[in-house]
Design an enzyme around this catalytic site. Structure first.
Site, PDB file in Angstrom:
ATOM      1  N   HIS A 284      -1.094  -3.746  -4.277  1.00  0.00           N
ATOM      2  CA  HIS A 284      -1.469  -4.111  -2.907  1.00  0.00           C
ATOM      3  C   HIS A 284      -2.044  -5.530  -2.881  1.00  0.00           C
ATOM      4  O   HIS A 284      -1.700  -6.338  -2.022  1.00  0.00           O
ATOM      5  CB  HIS A 284      -2.546  -3.157  -2.360  1.00  0.00           C
ATOM      6  CG  HIS A 284      -2.119  -1.733  -2.182  1.00  0.00           C
ATOM      7  ND1 HIS A 284      -2.843  -0.673  -2.665  1.00  0.00           N
ATOM      8  CD2 HIS A 284      -1.048  -1.188  -1.552  1.00  0.00           C
ATOM      9  CE1 HIS A 284      -2.245   0.465  -2.335  1.00  0.00           C
ATOM     10  NE2 HIS A 284      -1.147   0.186  -1.668  1.00  0.00           N
TER      11      HIS A 284
ATOM     12  N   LYS B 198      -2.809  13.332   6.228  1.00  0.00           N
ATOM     13  CA  LYS B 198      -2.682  12.932   4.834  1.00  0.00           C
ATOM     14  C   LYS B 198      -4.024  13.117   4.143  1.00  0.00           C
ATOM     15  O   LYS B 198      -5.036  12.558   4.585  1.00  0.00           O
ATOM     16  CB  LYS B 198      -2.240  11.458   4.776  1.00  0.00           C
ATOM     17  CG  LYS B 198      -1.722  11.057   3.423  1.00  0.00           C
ATOM     18  CD  LYS B 198      -0.968   9.746   3.478  1.00  0.00           C
ATOM     19  CE  LYS B 198      -0.615   9.293   2.087  1.00  0.00           C
ATOM     20  NZ  LYS B 198       0.169   8.067   2.086  1.00  0.00           N
TER      21      LYS B 198
ATOM     22  N   ARG C 140       8.874  -1.200  -3.728  1.00  0.00           N
ATOM     23  CA  ARG C 140       8.834  -1.109  -5.187  1.00  0.00           C
ATOM     24  C   ARG C 140      10.217  -0.792  -5.735  1.00  0.00           C
ATOM     25  O   ARG C 140      10.813  -1.574  -6.439  1.00  0.00           O
ATOM     26  CB  ARG C 140       7.832  -0.033  -5.630  1.00  0.00           C
ATOM     27  CG  ARG C 140       6.403  -0.506  -5.536  1.00  0.00           C
ATOM     28  CD  ARG C 140       5.447   0.636  -5.450  1.00  0.00           C
ATOM     29  NE  ARG C 140       5.610   1.345  -4.193  1.00  0.00           N
ATOM     30  CZ  ARG C 140       4.840   2.328  -3.768  1.00  0.00           C
ATOM     31  NH1 ARG C 140       3.870   2.752  -4.537  1.00  0.00           N
ATOM     32  NH2 ARG C 140       5.027   2.901  -2.598  1.00  0.00           N
TER      33      ARG C 140
ATOM     34  N   SER D 236      -0.939   4.282  -5.605  1.00  0.00           N
ATOM     35  CA  SER D 236      -2.311   4.816  -5.610  1.00  0.00           C
ATOM     36  C   SER D 236      -2.319   6.219  -6.211  1.00  0.00           C
ATOM     37  O   SER D 236      -3.217   6.577  -6.979  1.00  0.00           O
ATOM     38  CB  SER D 236      -2.865   4.866  -4.185  1.00  0.00           C
ATOM     39  OG  SER D 236      -2.881   3.596  -3.612  1.00  0.00           O
TER      40      SER D 236
HETATM   41  P1  ADP Z   1       1.401   4.289   2.789  1.00  0.00           P
HETATM   42  O1  ADP Z   1       0.781   5.656   2.774  1.00  0.00           O
HETATM   43  O2  ADP Z   1       1.514   3.701   4.168  1.00  0.00           O
HETATM   44  O3  ADP Z   1       2.682   4.132   2.007  1.00  0.00           O
HETATM   45  P2  ADP Z   1       0.136   2.862   0.616  1.00  0.00           P
HETATM   46  O4  ADP Z   1      -1.294   2.489   0.515  1.00  0.00           O
HETATM   47  O5  ADP Z   1       0.690   3.807  -0.376  1.00  0.00           O
HETATM   48  O6  ADP Z   1       0.293   3.397   2.096  1.00  0.00           O
HETATM   49  O7  ADP Z   1       1.030   1.548   0.616  1.00  0.00           O
HETATM   50  C1  ADP Z   1       0.858   0.532   1.575  1.00  0.00           C
HETATM   51  C2  ADP Z   1       1.992  -0.465   1.434  1.00  0.00           C
HETATM   52  O8  ADP Z   1       1.894  -1.106   0.170  1.00  0.00           O
HETATM   53  C3  ADP Z   1       3.390   0.144   1.485  1.00  0.00           C
HETATM   54  O9  ADP Z   1       4.260  -0.776   2.119  1.00  0.00           O
HETATM   55  C4  ADP Z   1       3.759   0.294   0.024  1.00  0.00           C
HETATM   56  O10 ADP Z   1       5.155   0.269  -0.159  1.00  0.00           O
HETATM   57  C5  ADP Z   1       3.095  -0.933  -0.555  1.00  0.00           C
HETATM   58  N1  ADP Z   1       2.763  -0.769  -1.970  1.00  0.00           N
HETATM   59  C6  ADP Z   1       2.165   0.275  -2.576  1.00  0.00           C
HETATM   60  N2  ADP Z   1       2.034   0.071  -3.903  1.00  0.00           N
HETATM   61  C7  ADP Z   1       2.586  -1.148  -4.155  1.00  0.00           C
HETATM   62  C8  ADP Z   1       2.809  -1.918  -5.335  1.00  0.00           C
HETATM   63  N3  ADP Z   1       2.461  -1.465  -6.535  1.00  0.00           N
HETATM   64  N4  ADP Z   1       3.393  -3.114  -5.221  1.00  0.00           N
HETATM   65  C9  ADP Z   1       3.789  -3.562  -3.995  1.00  0.00           C
HETATM   66  N5  ADP Z   1       3.637  -2.876  -2.845  1.00  0.00           N
HETATM   67  C10 ADP Z   1       3.046  -1.686  -2.920  1.00  0.00           C
END
Ligand code: ADP
Length: 161
Positions: free
Chosen positions: A17, A41, A93, A131
């Site tokens: 992130h 969620k 990803r 995460s």
């Molecule tokens: P959500 O529940 O909306 O997917 P996340 O916190 O899991 O929320 O992810 C938020 C955003 O960050 C999403 O667009 C996800 O694809 C992106 N994201 C999550 N992990 C990574 C990573 N390791 N590298 C790049 N982008 C990521």
């Protein structure tokens, strides 16, 4: 003023992130990291804690000048309309992210045609982390220090105690 919204659960914020946030910070004038409050969620961290961790991580990186951290309930398009946001950022990803993200962006476009979704490819070194995976590995005692800030690691340790 170009405002971009980077929405997500951030449960918790990872280096993946943070990498996206750093990369968009030089492109947009203002960025809002929007923590989604989705009661459907189940999150490990409370909304307030997730926001607090993001703020503290961004503070260390000296990124808080042009980035704010907020949260919202309900539809992303309603929040975007209210805040006059026309750009949403999402990270990709693997191809597995693609289908979901495609549908999400098409639905958002349908509901709010002014909204554009910009996709950034994940950095190679973080392209396999999420995460959820971080929490799982931590739970079983694995070393996740390369993938989260020490601030997040500390919070995970507090919960485990
Ligand atoms: P959500 O529940 O909306 O997917 P996340 O916190 O899991 O929320 O992810 C938020 C955003 O960050 C999403 O667009 C996800 O694809 C992106 N994201 C999550 N992990 C990574 C990573 N390791 N590298 C790049 N982008 C990521």
């Amino acid at each position: 003023m170009k405002i971009a919204l980077y929405p997500g659960s951030f449960d918790p914020i990872t280096m993946g992130h943070l990498d996206i946030i750093k990369r968009i910070s030089s492109i947009f004038d203002t960025i809002i990291v929007g923590v989604i409050n989705n009661p459907n969620k189940k999150c490990l961290f409370s909304l307030e804690k997730r926001k607090e961790m993001i703020v503290n991580v961004l503070k260390v990186e000296n990124l808080l000048k042009k980035i704010s951290v907020d949260s919202f309930d309900g539809l992303l398009i309603d929040y975007s309309r209210k805040k006059n946001i026309n750009v949403v950022i999402r990270g990709l990803r693997a191809t597995s992210d693609f289908e979901y993200e495609l549908n999400l962006s098409l639905m958002n476009k349908e509901l709010y045609p002014k909204l554009e979704t910009f996709f950034l490819m994940a950095a190679t070194q973080y392209s396999f982390i999420s995460s959820n995976l971080i929490k799982e590995v931590f739970d079983f005692g694995g070393d996740i220090s390369k993938y989260v800030s020490p601030i997040v690691l500390e919070e995970l340790r507090k919960i485990k105690k």
